[in-house]
Design an enzyme around this catalytic site. Sequence first.
Site, PDB file in Angstrom:
ATOM      1  N   SER A   8       0.534  -1.029   0.005  1.00  0.00           N
ATOM      2  CA  SER A   8      -0.109   0.118   0.773  1.00  0.00           C
ATOM      3  C   SER A   8       0.720   1.111   0.385  1.00  0.00           C
ATOM      4  O   SER A   8       0.115   2.032   0.012  1.00  0.00           O
ATOM      5  CB  SER A   8      -0.894  -0.211   1.841  1.00  0.00           C
ATOM      6  OG  SER A   8      -0.387  -0.007   1.905  1.00  0.00           O
ATOM      7  N   ASP A  39      -2.830   8.534   8.807  1.00  0.00           N
ATOM      8  CA  ASP A  39      -3.847   7.212   8.777  1.00  0.00           C
ATOM      9  C   ASP A  39      -3.724   6.613  10.005  1.00  0.00           C
ATOM     10  O   ASP A  39      -4.449   5.513  10.559  1.00  0.00           O
ATOM     11  CB  ASP A  39      -4.670   6.425   7.838  1.00  0.00           C
ATOM     12  CG  ASP A  39      -3.940   5.969   7.002  1.00  0.00           C
ATOM     13  OD1 ASP A  39      -2.542   6.055   7.277  1.00  0.00           O
ATOM     14  OD2 ASP A  39      -4.196   5.382   5.834  1.00  0.00           O
ATOM     15  N   HIS A  87      -0.116   4.799   7.344  1.00  0.00           N
ATOM     16  CA  HIS A  87       0.773   5.547   5.824  1.00  0.00           C
ATOM     17  C   HIS A  87       0.889   5.942   5.570  1.00  0.00           C
ATOM     18  O   HIS A  87       0.072   7.484   6.760  1.00  0.00           O
ATOM     19  CB  HIS A  87      -0.467   5.051   4.654  1.00  0.00           C
ATOM     20  CG  HIS A  87      -1.061   3.622   4.300  1.00  0.00           C
ATOM     21  ND1 HIS A  87      -1.973   4.054   5.109  1.00  0.00           N
ATOM     22  CD2 HIS A  87      -0.509   2.886   3.586  1.00  0.00           C
ATOM     23  CE1 HIS A  87      -2.253   2.768   4.984  1.00  0.00           C
ATOM     24  NE2 HIS A  87      -1.429   2.013   3.745  1.00  0.00           N
TER      25      HIS A  87
END
Length: 549
Positions: free
Chosen positions: A211, A511, A514
């Site tokens: 991610s 968040d 990340h």
Amino acid sequence: MPSSLQSSVMDDILNVTKQVRKDLQSVMWEYVGIVRSTTRLESAEEKIHELETRWEKFLFQRGWEPTMVALEACEMRNLFCCAKLVVSSALARHESRGLHYTIDFPHVEESISSMSVHPQSGTSSPFHLGIQTSQLVRFKSRVTDLCNRFKRRTVEHHRRHLRSSPYLSSIISSMLPFLCLVLIQLLGALGGGGGGPTGCKFSVVFNFGDSNSDTGAISAALSEVAPPNGETFFGHPSGRFCDGRLIVDFIAEDLKLPYLSAYLDSIETNFRHGANFATGGSSIRPGGYSPFHLGIQISQFVRFKSRVTDLYNRLNQSEKTSAFSYRLPRPQDFSKALYTFDIGQNDLAYGFQHTAVEQVIASIPDILSQFSQAVHQLYEEGARVFWVHNTGPIGCLPYSIIYDPSKPGNLDQNGCVRPQNEVAQDFNKQLKDRILQLRAQLSAAVFTYVDVYSAKYSLISEARDQGFVDPSSFCCGSYYGYHIDCGKKAIVNGTVYGNPCEDPSKHISWDGIHYSEAANKWVASRILSGSFSYPAVSIKKSCHASKNP
């Protein structure tokens, strides 16, 4: 005019040549105008080749011989030569400068444009105006010498073969200064200054990761990444776990390329300049958070390359121009591409959640063995230039700090979970050793090991000095009191959880897991220059990285 050909044949040749000349002018006007693009220039290159081949074939079908000369034919060949030089020069220059504007490379190359006029100590570039002037003098001298030698050889050739056509010889001699000028322009486009290797001019990038570099795969394949993700830069969700751009996006910008489309995304995708196989939650080994582990990503790449090659071989020339100019890489692009990796963090994170620290440490050799297998497989498919990120300080993620069961004494001076960071550092040390082994095993490949850990930890250590708030805070979602992921909201006992912060640019973490766009930009500006690379080479010159530093 060749006297051996009938007048009717010569009339046909002249008429066709006039039409070909108009067709060439149309191609240059339509595809090589003031506003240009890489795809249109590549289309022009193919159309010019087709036009020249068809014209030459017509000549010899009508009885034209290699020793024959005629003014119109020589002018036509010169026009083809100049057209090809203009197009190849335009393709070689990855920037917009002066009158001509390239939509794929809208910016001036900063390494050229930011040169200072006066020599100054401590400046970033040694190429001040005095050095550039010396380079020009040397360049002019070498080009003049080259042109003089070219002229002598050309004149001698015409003395031997064209004694029967003094008029043509005079025309060719008069064109030599123009040919030298074209040569100067072409060398200028391909040169790049003096001292050190030029940029690699990557036009295609293939990325593998999780991610931290997913640009839409998990959003397309499993669950959509919801607002407010993407709000800072894109103004809407873009499939990225971030308020804006990721490091992989800044890589594309640095290389003057479009942002990479996710391989798993079928809507509005364009793979002309590469593909992104990274998927949120991915790990190197199977069995983690995501089914799309590195082995699957490599299989997807192999399938992608196979289908592109098969399609290219089945299409006719006009179909190739349409499909491969706008949407797909060409088969020859795969061996010239840059292959980037940003993966491994989830192997450690999953281990921390489900096993003891000692077991995570023991798993590292097997994790990296599977990473090596993936690189070997790409190498067999023609990959040659690798840019490998190590894993970041996982113990500094707010999520890790909140949920780590360690005692307070296990936090370092920056509030990071020391045991987790120590495992990450051990992983990175072994990864670097693996890269050294791969360099020895894969003789034609070049590897750049990028110390992302040090860049990110430096940012966390200097957070306040760099204009950020406490690095343990984050902008979107909640892990305090009530767990709610970014993009969701909940009201518990009258308290609203999940509202994003007002200014993401002040936060390192977006968040809790990340990084924010502002943090990604800060890190990218450090690592892409080569300051945290081994060997110390910028991403633009990574194809020149020493195989045995």
